[in-house]
Scaffold this motif. Structure first.
Motif, mmCIF file in Angstrom:
data_model
loop_
_atom_site.group_PDB
_atom_site.id
_atom_site.type_symbol
_atom_site.label_atom_id
_atom_site.label_comp_id
_atom_site.label_asym_id
_atom_site.label_seq_id
_atom_site.Cartn_x
_atom_site.Cartn_y
_atom_site.Cartn_z
ATOM 1 N N PHE A 1 -37.198 -20.164 -34.913
ATOM 2 C CA PHE A 1 -35.938 -19.785 -35.543
ATOM 3 C C PHE A 1 -34.920 -20.907 -35.354
ATOM 4 N N MET A 2 -33.997 -20.978 -36.299
ATOM 5 C CA MET A 2 -32.962 -21.998 -36.300
ATOM 6 C C MET A 2 -31.599 -21.331 -36.430
ATOM 7 N N ALA A 3 -30.555 -22.037 -36.036
ATOM 8 C CA ALA A 3 -29.204 -21.480 -36.072
ATOM 9 C C ALA A 3 -28.270 -22.451 -36.786
ATOM 10 N N ASP A 4 -27.485 -21.933 -37.723
ATOM 11 C CA ASP A 4 -26.607 -22.742 -38.566
ATOM 12 C C ASP A 4 -25.150 -22.351 -38.313
ATOM 13 N N ALA A 5 -24.362 -23.289 -37.779
ATOM 14 C CA ALA A 5 -22.956 -23.022 -37.455
ATOM 15 C C ALA A 5 -22.019 -23.383 -38.589
ATOM 16 N N ASN A 6 -22.485 -24.106 -39.608
ATOM 17 C CA ASN A 6 -21.607 -24.563 -40.684
ATOM 18 C C ASN A 6 -20.334 -25.203 -40.126
ATOM 19 N N HIS A 7 -20.530 -26.064 -39.156
ATOM 20 C CA HIS A 7 -19.491 -26.909 -38.518
ATOM 21 C C HIS A 7 -18.253 -26.140 -38.042
ATOM 22 N N CYS A 8 -18.478 -25.043 -37.304
ATOM 23 C CA CYS A 8 -17.337 -24.216 -36.883
ATOM 24 C C CYS A 8 -16.903 -24.447 -35.433
ATOM 25 N N TYR A 9 -17.612 -25.277 -34.664
ATOM 26 C CA TYR A 9 -17.332 -25.399 -33.234
ATOM 27 C C TYR A 9 -16.637 -26.711 -32.873
ATOM 28 N N THR A 10 -15.880 -26.669 -31.772
ATOM 29 C CA THR A 10 -15.530 -27.893 -31.068
ATOM 30 C C THR A 10 -16.776 -28.372 -30.326
ATOM 31 N N THR A 11 -16.757 -29.575 -29.831
ATOM 32 C CA THR A 11 -17.929 -30.081 -29.122
ATOM 33 C C THR A 11 -18.228 -29.253 -27.880
ATOM 34 N N SER A 12 -17.196 -28.857 -27.152
ATOM 35 C CA SER A 12 -17.435 -28.083 -25.923
ATOM 36 C C SER A 12 -18.029 -26.721 -26.249
ATOM 37 N N ASP A 13 -17.540 -26.055 -27.299
ATOM 38 C CA ASP A 13 -18.114 -24.761 -27.695
ATOM 39 C C ASP A 13 -19.540 -24.936 -28.212
ATOM 40 N N ALA A 14 -19.788 -26.043 -28.900
ATOM 41 C CA ALA A 14 -21.139 -26.307 -29.382
ATOM 42 C C ALA A 14 -22.099 -26.501 -28.210
ATOM 43 N N PHE A 15 -21.650 -27.121 -27.135
ATOM 44 C CA PHE A 15 -22.494 -27.250 -25.945
ATOM 45 C C PHE A 15 -22.795 -25.879 -25.344
ATOM 46 N N TYR A 16 -21.798 -25.007 -25.327
ATOM 47 C CA TYR A 16 -22.004 -23.662 -24.777
ATOM 48 C C TYR A 16 -23.094 -22.925 -25.566
ATOM 49 N N VAL A 17 -22.981 -22.938 -26.881
ATOM 50 C CA VAL A 17 -23.973 -22.265 -27.719
ATOM 51 C C VAL A 17 -25.303 -23.011 -27.665
ATOM 52 N N GLY A 18 -25.241 -24.323 -27.685
ATOM 53 C CA GLY A 18 -26.459 -25.116 -27.683
ATOM 54 C C GLY A 18 -27.305 -24.914 -26.441
ATOM 55 N N ARG A 19 -26.669 -24.756 -25.285
ATOM 56 C CA ARG A 19 -27.438 -24.511 -24.055
ATOM 57 C C ARG A 19 -28.169 -23.171 -24.125
ATOM 58 N N ALA A 20 -27.511 -22.183 -24.744
ATOM 59 C CA ALA A 20 -28.187 -20.896 -24.932
ATOM 60 C C ALA A 20 -29.357 -21.046 -25.898
ATOM 61 N N LEU A 21 -29.177 -21.829 -26.949
ATOM 62 C CA LEU A 21 -30.268 -22.067 -27.892
ATOM 63 C C LEU A 21 -31.420 -22.812 -27.218
ATOM 64 N N ASP A 22 -31.088 -23.697 -26.284
ATOM 65 C CA ASP A 22 -32.136 -24.352 -25.485
ATOM 66 C C ASP A 22 -32.990 -23.317 -24.766
ATOM 67 N N GLU A 23 -32.320 -22.378 -24.121
ATOM 68 C CA GLU A 23 -33.036 -21.359 -23.340
ATOM 69 C C GLU A 23 -33.863 -20.439 -24.239
ATOM 70 N N LEU A 24 -33.385 -20.246 -25.460
ATOM 71 C CA LEU A 24 -34.090 -19.372 -26.400
ATOM 72 C C LEU A 24 -35.152 -20.117 -27.207
ATOM 73 N N ASP A 25 -35.301 -21.401 -26.938
ATOM 74 C CA ASP A 25 -36.291 -22.240 -27.618
ATOM 75 C C ASP A 25 -36.087 -22.239 -29.130
ATOM 76 N N ALA A 26 -34.824 -22.360 -29.563
ATOM 77 C CA ALA A 26 -34.538 -22.513 -30.990
ATOM 78 C C ALA A 26 -35.056 -23.872 -31.464
ATOM 79 N N TYR A 27 -35.413 -23.949 -32.737
ATOM 80 C CA TYR A 27 -36.000 -25.184 -33.262
ATOM 81 C C TYR A 27 -34.928 -26.203 -33.612
ATOM 82 N N TRP A 28 -33.859 -25.757 -34.291
ATOM 83 C CA TRP A 28 -32.738 -26.689 -34.485
ATOM 84 C C TRP A 28 -31.414 -25.956 -34.508
ATOM 85 N N PHE A 29 -30.355 -26.738 -34.269
ATOM 86 C CA PHE A 29 -28.961 -26.302 -34.221
ATOM 87 C C PHE A 29 -28.263 -27.079 -35.337
ATOM 88 N N GLU A 30 -27.940 -26.370 -36.427
ATOM 89 C CA GLU A 30 -27.491 -27.029 -37.651
ATOM 90 C C GLU A 30 -25.971 -27.098 -37.750
#
Length: 388
Positions: free
Chosen positions: A197-226
């Motif tokens: 599964f992949m997750a698409d943010a449509n450029h809605c985050y600051t870099t720090s918020d993107a890191f917060y979500v991205g670390r969770a996606l790491d743990e969930l083994d997401a394929y990409w963070f768009e």
């Protein structure tokens, strides 16, 4: 052969329900189909990226700005035409709507070339590296409902897309970092531990918020963070790619080879997602693809719009060389919107029927073999949904 007329068919209809992503909600479906006519009766079809009022603005650019520049030109001279139009418009827009408008015309010129040669576009490019391509289904759009309702719906919809036969699924983000992590967990729960599964943010985050979500996606083994951050934020992309395990993808909002050169030299993407109906058409897409591969960056095309866009992308995916190559090379995917879209499903005289193909084949879609882009729109359908 000469170009005699260029027509923009802007289509619109009400959707069965309002849907949304991180930037807005929308209740109408639209498409912008471009028709290029010639004095020998050969007609080409293309598509411009951009919904709603953007499509109406692009219609003006297609018909009143670009058409006068190229009437009487030989449509086979598509690269000459591309550079003529780009150079004349350079002072007025090297990105954005002028490139979207040029994209639809350029795709139509390639369609004409294929029809004249009696060959599908992938043959004109150099041949098919594959006769079918695997598809992923995206859905899980935002609605005006509670977080809990989103969570329950995303879990069920993710499982449903998996059961349709798609090889992967993609969700939308945009409720806010903490709630978005809950949505991603729901999707993982819905599809199980081994399904992509992949997750698409449509450029809605600051870099720090993107890191917060991205670390969770790491743990969930997401394929990409768009599109985790704004497309202009090249530093943010580079920092995220260096600091996260999940693949960072993006590029749908970038235009032409010069914009893409900056992205690729920045080394901020694991996966490039060019949009052929926006960046400058097939002519410019091929140059961008070459740049991506020169930087050893794999490409999964961004696909949005009608059946014309889908068919065009199938031609390009067929002709895309494997990167880096081998017995079991990394392969591209076809992006497919699983939400209701009559401009994709009902536009053609002979529909592609992607969902039926995916279900029957275990996730794959055949490359159209007809001349040009390999499909023809139904003119009665165009008239029925035209914006006047």
């Amino acid at each position: 052969m000469k170009i005699t007329r260029i027509i923009s068919h802007v289509l619109s209809c009400d959707m069965p329900e309002e849907l949304g992503y991180s930037q807005q909600y929308y209740s109408k479906r639209s498409a912008h189909i471009v028709e290029v006519q010639t004095d020998e009766g050969v007609t080409g079809w293309g598509e411009c990226f951009g919904p709603g009022n953007v499509a109406l603005a692009n219609k003006v650019i297609v018909e009143r700005v670009i058409q006068p520049m190229i009437l009487g030109d030989d449509p086979i001279d598509r690269d000459v035409i591309w550079h003529k139009v780009y150079n004349l418009l350079r002072d007025h827009g090297q990105k954005g709507m002028p490139l979207q408008a040029l994209s639809g015309i350029d795709i139509a010129l390639w369609d004409i070339a294929g029809k004249v040669a009696g060959l599908p576009i992938h043959k004109l490019i150099g041949g098919a590296h594959r006769t079918q391509v695997q598809a992923y289904g995206y859905g899980m759009m935002l609605k005006r409902q509670s977080v809990d309702d989103h969570i329950a719906r995303f879990k069920d919809e993710a499982a449903a897309i998996r059961d349709m036969g798609f090889v992967a699924t993609k969700m939308k983000l945009g409720l806010g970092p903490k709630d978005d992590v809950k949505l991603a967990q729901a999707v993982r729960d819905g599809v199980g531990p081994d399904f992509k599964f992949m997750a698409d943010a449509n450029h809605c985050y600051t870099t720090s918020d993107a890191f917060y979500v991205g670390r969770a996606l790491d743990e969930l083994d997401a394929y990409w963070f768009e599109e985790p951050v704004a497309p202009e934020d090249h530093d943010g992309y580079r920092e995220l790619r260096a600091g996260l395990k999940v693949n960072i993808s993006g590029g749908e909002a970038e235009f032409n080879r010069w914009g893409w050169r900056a992205i690729l030299e920045n080394r901020g993407l694991d996966i490039a997602q060019p949009e052929v109906c926006a960046l400058g058409g097939i002519s410019e897409y091929l140059r961008v693809l070459a740049l991506c591969h020169a930087h050893f960056t794999p490409v999964i095309n961004h696909v949005w719009g009608s059946a014309i866009a889908v068919a065009t992308n199938l031609q390009l995916l067929a002709a895309m060389p494997p990167l880096p190559g081998g017995l079991n090379p990394w392969e591209p995917l076809l992006e497919f919107d699983t939400t209701e879209n009559i401009f994709r499903d009902d536009l053609l005289a002979d529909p592609l029927d992607i969902k039926k193909q995916v279900k029957a084949s275990g996730g794959s879609v055949a490359i159209p073999q007809g001349p040009g882009i390999g499909v023809e729109p139904d003119r009665d359908f165009l008239k029925a949904y035209a914006v006047t």
